[in-house]
Write an enzyme that holds these catalytic residues in place. Structure first.
Site, PDB file in Angstrom:
ATOM      1  N   SER A 183       1.228  -1.110  -0.101  1.00 27.20           N
ATOM      2  CA  SER A 183       0.251   0.078  -0.090  1.00 27.20           C
ATOM      3  C   SER A 183       1.112   1.119   0.027  1.00 27.20           C
ATOM      4  CB  SER A 183      -0.855  -0.039   1.111  1.00 27.20           C
ATOM      5  OG  SER A 183      -1.635   1.338   1.245  1.00 27.20           O
ATOM      6  N   HIS A 186      -1.456  -1.581  -4.202  1.00 21.91           N
ATOM      7  CA  HIS A 186      -2.339  -1.107  -3.413  1.00 21.91           C
ATOM      8  C   HIS A 186      -2.519   0.417  -3.310  1.00 21.91           C
ATOM      9  CE1 HIS A 186      -6.206  -2.344  -1.399  1.00 21.91           C
ATOM     10  NE2 HIS A 186      -6.096  -1.289  -0.303  1.00 21.91           N
ATOM     11  N   ASP A 241      -5.051   3.506  -2.061  1.00 21.60           N
ATOM     12  CA  ASP A 241      -5.987   3.791  -1.223  1.00 21.60           C
ATOM     13  C   ASP A 241      -6.616   5.147  -1.462  1.00 21.60           C
ATOM     14  OD1 ASP A 241      -6.598   1.605   0.580  1.00 21.60           O
ATOM     15  OD2 ASP A 241      -4.432   2.014   1.508  1.00 21.60           O
ATOM     16  N   MET A 250      -9.125   7.910  -0.462  1.00 23.82           N
ATOM     17  CA  MET A 250      -9.747   8.525   0.683  1.00 23.82           C
ATOM     18  C   MET A 250     -10.476   9.841   0.442  1.00 23.82           C
ATOM     19  SD  MET A 250      -7.569   7.220   3.786  1.00 23.82           S
ATOM     20  CE  MET A 250      -6.625   5.694   3.742  1.00 23.82           C
ATOM     21  N   HIS A 275      -8.532   0.886  -4.078  1.00 21.16           N
ATOM     22  CA  HIS A 275      -9.628   0.768  -2.913  1.00 21.16           C
ATOM     23  C   HIS A 275      -9.931   2.079  -2.864  1.00 21.16           C
ATOM     24  CE1 HIS A 275     -10.183  -0.278   1.283  1.00 21.16           C
ATOM     25  NE2 HIS A 275     -11.399  -0.200   0.827  1.00 21.16           N
ATOM     26  N   MET A 310     -12.277   4.300  -1.045  1.00 21.03           N
ATOM     27  CA  MET A 310     -12.771   4.457   0.558  1.00 21.03           C
ATOM     28  C   MET A 310     -13.389   6.002   0.249  1.00 21.03           C
ATOM     29  SD  MET A 310     -10.178   3.124   3.401  1.00 21.03           S
ATOM     30  CE  MET A 310      -8.616   3.120   2.141  1.00 21.03           C
ATOM     31  N   MET A 365     -11.379  -5.942   5.790  1.00 13.37           N
ATOM     32  CA  MET A 365     -10.664  -4.980   6.292  1.00 13.37           C
ATOM     33  C   MET A 365     -10.376  -5.642   7.540  1.00 13.37           C
ATOM     34  SD  MET A 365     -10.170  -2.453   4.396  1.00 13.37           S
ATOM     35  CE  MET A 365      -9.306  -1.402   5.689  1.00 13.37           C
ATOM     36  N   ASP A 377      -6.665  -6.389   4.653  1.00 16.23           N
ATOM     37  CA  ASP A 377      -5.793  -5.037   4.654  1.00 16.23           C
ATOM     38  C   ASP A 377      -6.201  -4.445   6.178  1.00 16.23           C
ATOM     39  OD1 ASP A 377      -5.034  -2.457   4.270  1.00 16.23           O
ATOM     40  OD2 ASP A 377      -6.542  -1.990   2.770  1.00 16.23           O
TER      41      ASP A 377
END
Length: 221
Positions: free
Chosen positions: A8, A33, A35, A37, A66, A68, A137, A175
């Site tokens: 990540s 990965h 993320d 957000m 991912h 979020m 998660m 994760d």
């Protein structure tokens, strides 16, 4: 069964981001990965399309994005244009989860759904056959460096049993708090893709990646 490490970049040194991405890919990490957000679904704001697009020429790694964010279906085409290979959305963030999964598939990408620690695995029972990956998660999302929540291993086992019951080969990703010390236990619970941030990035990401890869190779058949 194959096993993949997905470092990540949230834990990477952003002043050396391209260099570190090349390091972990060269050491055997086939996934990356990412993320995303929004500061609404989770408290933090991370990065968005420009960063992902800038990284795409740096590596041939699978871009595992991912989302979020609230109502992630709004960004499927943008993420595709930036080079995403897999888009994983939070079940809790989608008003119409089935619709968003279909959007991702229609865009020609692999579709994943993530479940927060307190969200039951059975909530995906109806849609499981449409998914390429389920992300369990193992911390509450929004911040890196958190400790692994032990009861989430039971969710991995339950999900693996559900997949076996339906005859599905869907990937199970984990994760949160994953490290070289607990990854064997997570493998034995049924997961096969492992997101690791602070356990990879930092001092010598190549060496830390190779440590993970050596463990994963023990389980490959």
């Amino acid at each position: 069964m194959y096993y993949k490490l997905a470092p990540s970049i949230l834990a990477a040194d952003f002043t050396r981001l391209g260099e570190q991405v090349k390091e972990v890919y060269g050491a055997g990490a086939e996934y990356l990965h990412l993320d995303v957000m929004d500061g609404a679904f989770v408290p933090s704001i991370s990065f968005g399309m420009p960063v992902i697009k800038s990284l795409r020429p740096c590596t041939r790694a699978v871009f595992d994005v991912h989302m979020m964010v609230e109502e992630p279906g709004r960004y499927v085409e943008d993420m595709k244009d930036c080079g995403a290979d897999i888009i994983t959305v939070q079940a809790e963030a989608c008003t119409h989860l089935d619709r968003v999964v279909n959007q991702i598939k229609e865009a020609g990408l692999k579709a994943g759904v993530a479940l927060n620690p307190a969200t039951p695995v059975r909530s995906l029972e109806c849609i499981l056959g449409q998914l390429d990956m389920v992300l369990i998660m193992t911390v509450n999302p929004g911040f890196g460096g958190q400790k692994f929540i032990p009861y989430t291993l039971d969710k991995v086992r339950e999900l693996k049993n559900m997949l076996n019951e339906q005859g599905l080969k869907t990937d199970i990703q984990v994760d949160g708090g994953v490290n070289a010390g607990n990854v064997r236990e997570i493998i034995e619970a049924g997961a096969n893709i492992f997101v690791a941030g602070s356990a990879v990035f930092g001092r010598d990401p190549s060496a830390r990646t190779r440590e993970f890869m050596d463990i994963l190779k023990e389980y490959e058949k």
